[in-house]
Design a protein around this motif. Sequence first.
Motif, PDB file in Angstrom:
ATOM      1  N   PHE A 665      22.319   4.694   3.549  1.00 54.17           N
ATOM      2  CA  PHE A 665      20.929   5.100   3.737  1.00 54.17           C
ATOM      3  C   PHE A 665      20.145   4.946   2.428  1.00 54.17           C
ATOM      4  N   TYR A 666      20.778   5.336   1.335  1.00 59.40           N
ATOM      5  CA  TYR A 666      20.114   5.290   0.030  1.00 59.40           C
ATOM      6  C   TYR A 666      19.750   3.855  -0.350  1.00 59.40           C
ATOM      7  N   ALA A 667      20.646   2.918  -0.091  1.00 65.14           N
ATOM      8  CA  ALA A 667      20.384   1.518  -0.449  1.00 65.14           C
ATOM      9  C   ALA A 667      19.149   0.999   0.281  1.00 65.14           C
ATOM     10  N   ASP A 668      19.069   1.261   1.583  1.00 62.41           N
ATOM     11  CA  ASP A 668      17.884   0.832   2.337  1.00 62.41           C
ATOM     12  C   ASP A 668      16.643   1.601   1.889  1.00 62.41           C
ATOM     13  N   ALA A 669      16.813   2.902   1.636  1.00 60.72           N
ATOM     14  CA  ALA A 669      15.668   3.738   1.251  1.00 60.72           C
ATOM     15  C   ALA A 669      15.119   3.339  -0.108  1.00 60.72           C
ATOM     16  N   LYS A 670      15.982   2.978  -1.034  1.00 61.53           N
ATOM     17  CA  LYS A 670      15.503   2.617  -2.374  1.00 61.53           C
ATOM     18  C   LYS A 670      14.674   1.346  -2.335  1.00 61.53           C
ATOM     19  N   ILE A 671      15.115   0.366  -1.564  1.00 60.75           N
ATOM     20  CA  ILE A 671      14.345  -0.872  -1.428  1.00 60.75           C
ATOM     21  C   ILE A 671      13.013  -0.587  -0.740  1.00 60.75           C
ATOM     22  N   LEU A 672      13.048   0.239   0.300  1.00 64.34           N
ATOM     23  CA  LEU A 672      11.820   0.589   1.014  1.00 64.34           C
ATOM     24  C   LEU A 672      10.842   1.318   0.099  1.00 64.34           C
ATOM     25  N   SER A 673      11.326   2.282  -0.654  1.00 66.34           N
ATOM     26  CA  SER A 673      10.458   3.071  -1.532  1.00 66.34           C
ATOM     27  C   SER A 673       9.767   2.189  -2.563  1.00 66.34           C
ATOM     28  N   ALA A 674      10.526   1.298  -3.178  1.00 67.86           N
ATOM     29  CA  ALA A 674       9.934   0.397  -4.167  1.00 67.86           C
ATOM     30  C   ALA A 674       8.882  -0.499  -3.527  1.00 67.86           C
ATOM     31  N   ASP A 675       9.165  -0.960  -2.311  1.00 64.68           N
ATOM     32  CA  ASP A 675       8.217  -1.818  -1.596  1.00 64.68           C
ATOM     33  C   ASP A 675       6.929  -1.060  -1.273  1.00 64.68           C
ATOM     34  N   LEU A 676       7.056   0.198  -0.853  1.00 65.96           N
ATOM     35  CA  LEU A 676       5.881   1.002  -0.524  1.00 65.96           C
ATOM     36  C   LEU A 676       5.016   1.246  -1.752  1.00 65.96           C
ATOM     37  N   GLU A 677       5.640   1.533  -2.878  1.00 67.62           N
ATOM     38  CA  GLU A 677       4.878   1.808  -4.092  1.00 67.62           C
ATOM     39  C   GLU A 677       4.134   0.572  -4.589  1.00 67.62           C
ATOM     40  N   ILE A 678       4.709  -0.608  -4.353  1.00 64.73           N
ATOM     41  CA  ILE A 678       4.053  -1.856  -4.771  1.00 64.73           C
ATOM     42  C   ILE A 678       2.895  -2.192  -3.849  1.00 64.73           C
ATOM     43  N   ARG A 679       3.099  -2.014  -2.557  1.00 63.25           N
ATOM     44  CA  ARG A 679       2.110  -2.466  -1.575  1.00 63.25           C
ATOM     45  C   ARG A 679       0.974  -1.458  -1.339  1.00 63.25           C
ATOM     46  N   PHE A 680       1.254  -0.174  -1.493  1.00 66.01           N
ATOM     47  CA  PHE A 680       0.263   0.845  -1.143  1.00 66.01           C
ATOM     48  C   PHE A 680      -0.080   1.693  -2.366  1.00 66.01           C
ATOM     49  N   ALA A 681      -1.203   1.391  -3.006  1.00 64.89           N
ATOM     50  CA  ALA A 681      -1.610   2.117  -4.205  1.00 64.89           C
ATOM     51  C   ALA A 681      -1.934   3.574  -3.890  1.00 64.89           C
ATOM     52  N   TRP A 682      -2.405   3.847  -2.660  1.00 66.75           N
ATOM     53  CA  TRP A 682      -2.754   5.212  -2.303  1.00 66.75           C
ATOM     54  C   TRP A 682      -1.561   6.162  -2.383  1.00 66.75           C
ATOM     55  N   LEU A 683      -0.341   5.604  -2.262  1.00 69.79           N
ATOM     56  CA  LEU A 683       0.850   6.450  -2.287  1.00 69.79           C
ATOM     57  C   LEU A 683       1.008   7.133  -3.647  1.00 69.79           C
ATOM     58  N   ASN A 684       0.659   6.428  -4.709  1.00 70.38           N
ATOM     59  CA  ASN A 684       0.857   6.954  -6.057  1.00 70.38           C
ATOM     60  C   ASN A 684      -0.091   8.108  -6.379  1.00 70.38           C
ATOM     61  N   SER A 685      -1.199   8.240  -5.652  1.00 68.98           N
ATOM     62  CA  SER A 685      -2.156   9.313  -5.908  1.00 68.98           C
ATOM     63  C   SER A 685      -1.937  10.517  -4.996  1.00 68.98           C
ATOM     64  N   MET A 686      -0.971  10.432  -4.117  1.00 72.06           N
ATOM     65  CA  MET A 686      -0.710  11.526  -3.180  1.00 72.06           C
ATOM     66  C   MET A 686       0.136  12.626  -3.807  1.00 72.06           C
ATOM     67  N   GLU A 687      -0.072  13.841  -3.328  1.00 72.16           N
ATOM     68  CA  GLU A 687       0.829  14.928  -3.667  1.00 72.16           C
ATOM     69  C   GLU A 687       2.134  14.757  -2.895  1.00 72.16           C
ATOM     70  N   ASN A 688       3.189  15.382  -3.392  1.00 68.55           N
ATOM     71  CA  ASN A 688       4.503  15.241  -2.756  1.00 68.55           C
ATOM     72  C   ASN A 688       4.493  15.714  -1.309  1.00 68.55           C
ATOM     73  N   SER A 689       3.742  16.791  -1.039  1.00 69.31           N
ATOM     74  CA  SER A 689       3.686  17.297   0.335  1.00 69.31           C
ATOM     75  C   SER A 689       3.056  16.275   1.268  1.00 69.31           C
ATOM     76  N   GLN A 690       2.067  15.538   0.767  1.00 62.18           N
ATOM     77  CA  GLN A 690       1.413  14.514   1.582  1.00 62.18           C
ATOM     78  C   GLN A 690       2.332  13.317   1.804  1.00 62.18           C
ATOM     79  N   LYS A 691       3.094  12.937   0.786  1.00 59.51           N
ATOM     80  CA  LYS A 691       4.054  11.838   0.940  1.00 59.51           C
ATOM     81  C   LYS A 691       5.073  12.166   2.035  1.00 59.51           C
ATOM     82  N   LYS A 692       5.564  13.389   2.001  1.00 58.47           N
ATOM     83  CA  LYS A 692       6.529  13.807   3.022  1.00 58.47           C
ATOM     84  C   LYS A 692       5.895  13.814   4.407  1.00 58.47           C
TER      85      LYS A 692
END
Length: 720
Positions: A665-692
Amino acid sequence: MPMKLFKCDETIPEREKHIYIKEKGEDTTQFLPSAHVETIPGSLSERGCSYCGAKLVIGGVLKDTIQLIHGPVGCAYDTWHTKRYPSDNGNFQLKYVWSSDMKEQHVVFGGEKLLKKAMLEAFAEFPDIKRMMVYTTCSTALIGDDIKPVVKEVEKELGDVDIFTVECPGFAGVSQSKGHHVFNMGWMTDKVGTYEPEITSPYTINVIGDYNIQGDTFVMEKYMEKMGIQIIAHFTGNGTYDSLRGMHRAQLNVTNCARSAGYIANELKKKYGIPRIDVDTWGFDYAKEGLRKIGAFFGIEDRAEAVIAEEVAKYESKLEWYKERLTGKKVCIWTGGPRLWHWTKALEDDLGMHVVAMSSKFGHQEDFEKVIARGEEGTIYIDDGNELEFFEVLEMVKPDLVLTGPRVGALVKKLHLPYVNGHGYHNGPYMGFEGAVNMARDMYNAIYSPLMKLANLDIRDGQKLPSTNGNGNGKATKELSEQVVSLVQQQVKEATSEVKQLVKEVAPQVQKPAKEVAPQVQPQAKEVAPQVQPQAKEVAPQIQAQAKEVAPQVQVQAKEVAPQVQPQAKEVAPQVQPQAKEVAPQVQPQAKEAAPQVQVQAKEIASYIQERAAEVTKLIQERCLWQFHSRAWDREENINGVLNMAAQILTGEKVVLETLIERGFYADAKILSADLEIRFAWLNSMENSQKKAVLEAVKAMLIDIVITKSKNGELHYSLY
């Protein structure tokens, strides 16, 4: 209607269920072609038989095993390999074919004695080979030959041999997919766990669903060797019989063709707890992703990045050269099953091509779920397409190239359209970084070949037809021959001139260092980003400010009223109710004013979360394979496991990996997380509760699409 009935199918209207054209806003919960069902009478099928799926695709690829077919010699000859599956032991599996050579008398009186005789002869002719697979065919299954007792007799008589039986005659299923299933499950039941492999590395994997087409497996082996990873078993390209018996000792199953080998990957997960990571090994960008997943699983990301950097330096500039010339070209993919969803995004993202039509010979609805999720609007999807349908599709989409097998390829060439062999390749391998370039080269050569231009030329157009020599067989006179030669030479001269001019124009660009070329072909990220990214930083403060303004208004009344309504109960009890009536009018107006503001803000936040979740869901649908495993329980487990792990990574929580499944699960999740951070700038400005909250919404959307509302009839089937 999205489900399409072609004109050629008007006499067999049932074909409408098998043909779908994707429209805007649609997903697989609304439309999904019928697949993996019996062929409709009147429709000429391109499918292979079940026996072929077991022998030709899986078992026959092993490099150290006698493949004995119990049946007529034609069944052996038809599945005798020519060039698809090489090996590093002199191509033993390609040189020989074995058959019991059933005749009419054996069909009448039984063929078990003939089978035993053939088995003993085969072992005697190849004394160094101690492993054998025996396959039943239609004729031997129909007469009821029981091959397992015969196999036990031979094993007891010879002592040092091991034999596997594959009882899957051609008529056993609707396509060769049945043979994949029977072989996978039989091997898992009878052979896995009966051999202990030598472990030479702390990192061990099985490569599942790769058959070494023109050296694909050798490419993967090279990458794994550089990363220090031991491949326990290849299922089954360049593989050995005994290595497949030791598959239970791997820590990870890396699955490529999920159609032919997903079954055994699932069983290894259920029985031995070995996680399954699905990878796309075709395509430049996908090759990076696959290596990063494997590196993340073992915690050796640095080794994966070193391999990626080395391969990118070798091949990226070459791929860019082809991309310039292939961008915008339309392509049809008419192959077996998995290449539809493996190649779609690779051709579109890596090369800028457009996949406009797809047809699967033996794919299940699971395969169509994957490819429809990845495909563009307007793309045509066909289950078990026939010749007349192909003619009609070609007229509809007018492609520049068709990726298909030799049979359909011969049809396409008659229409003066180029094709590349999607089954056995033209000049492979096609896997990995170098494979992506090889495939691009073959497509470029096919599309721009001067021969295709000449083939489309009718030399009679605008020409005076000379007479024949009068012999009645239509042979042209010398004058006609000279004219033909002259015209062909002229066309060759013109085409050669064009090619030379093209070389002169592009040579300087190809030879430039990558540092000089890159700024010309890559968009300026700094200029583009502000235009395409949502202004999350502006939205977040507005939401937070409103919340801060509303809170004091709600709380202030409580502080003011408390002293008035909480006197000593014994003294003011009789007065409580009147006081409440007097105080209520003071409190209620404030509450009424505050409530709408709170509700509006809650709706805005919820809407914002849902919009962002929809963006993430779309990306996952297009790129990730872990959501599309064969059964509902497996899909739900993967969706929850990967997205829960991704939430931990994105919020900076400590990740604890206690089991191999969690590492998967971690291997797939790590690739997904990196992809999301690159593609979606709005993710970096969110609070942790909003990300969840976003990922929880994504989880619900995916489960709704691929499980709850899925039209895939196999999801809840109890057996693999």
